[in-house]
Design a protein around this motif. Sequence first.
Motif: not given
Lengths: 284, 163
Positions: B99-127
């Motif tokens: 993060l830099q300014c942090g504005f997108c970060t809460p959305g990024m992390i909340t989305r990443a949380y669900r993404f990793l629940q569905e795909n716990p071992d993703p490739t970079e492309e899948e991320v």
Amino acid sequence: MIPNSFQYHRPDSVDAAVALLTQYGDEARPLAGGHSLIPMMKLRMADVQHLVDLQAIGSLKGIAVAGGTVTIGAMTTQHELINDAALAKAVPLIREASLQIADPQVRYAGTLGGNVANGDPGNDMPGLMQCLDAVYTLSGPDGAREVAARDFYEAAYFTAREDNELLVSVRFDAPKGGYAYEKQKRKIGDYATAAAAVLIEKSGGKCTSASIAMTNLADTPVWCAAASEALVGSSLDDAAIGAAVAAMKSAIDPQEDNRGPVEFKTHVAGVVLARAISRAASRA
Amino acid sequence: MGKMHIKLTVNGKEEELLAEPRELLIHVLREELGITGPHIGCETSHCGACTVDMNGKSVKSCTVFAAQANGAEITTIEGLGNPDGLHVLQEMFKEHHGLQCGFCTPGMITRAYRFLQENPDPTEEEVRFGMSGNLCRCTGYQNIVKAILAAAAEMNAAKEAAQ
């Protein structure tokens, strides 16, 4: 951006939803995933006094693959279409196309029924359903009726659905042969500059049947019989693909907008169709 | 038109409030409940800054009416971690300069949380594909992707250690 005031309804059956749509007529709109309708309401381009949220109607959900026929409930989301193993096996074309719609968040919300019934020329599913020769089931106050996807679209946002009808399911035969959905878009989340859905069957090196539909290149999807016929009987060589592309170009009617001028869109339509035919042929 | 009685479970806590049906979930969270982690970015369902987890799905809360969310379970960035106990995703965003300014970060992390629940071992492309509904104007995404891959590795190592 705050939309105008409306009354919110959450019926728990198709009959109750149809009763609300009948009672309120053109003041009511069904709400599926909401990612087309809510932005339009926020921009106050859609005037809705009664919003009929379909989320609690269990019978509108689900995917059934039985005896070569696929039936999908209108409230099935794109996320569910992508992750259904039986559907991915029977009709991988649906998964290939669904992955190219919008972005992950929108695909959790966006539904097949909303996508096909909205009548937005930018939506991907109408062309896809015309390619598959799908049939839509509509429920109204006098019962259910069926309309072919190829007869459903009249103009942008105008369809065969009456205000008091609900699109409840979509049905089609699982196709044989090869498939491809090719879409050119400026960025993830954008609608197509041009997209092509293609199904091809081959026998002994020759194409025996084909179905081609184009998206966002007219005010309705364009199912293009002439382009399909240009492939049938050929070995799907460059000459046949060129003939199909030429036939498609005379069937579409793109308009200039922020995705580019008519000449560019026509060119892109040719590129995506040629790619889709080649990929479908390689899978047939 | 009158206000509706709305019940939500937000970060494990039951909330009851009155809202007009036209109020958006992001406004109810921020203005009625004081949960200001989810941000209003584009407000047109493109940028993902308002992403919250609703009934196990990542949603853009600028494009959900509070009335639609009636009865839902919602998790925001506040429910994932706090300054005294950061979520591993928050730790890794910090570690990898995600993060830099942090504005997108809460959305990024909340989305990443669900993404990793569905795909716990993703490739970079899948991320990258799984995060494609969230825009960042600072980082160029590289370090966000690194942070999510590192968080996945940490979470998987913790799971293995627990077994």
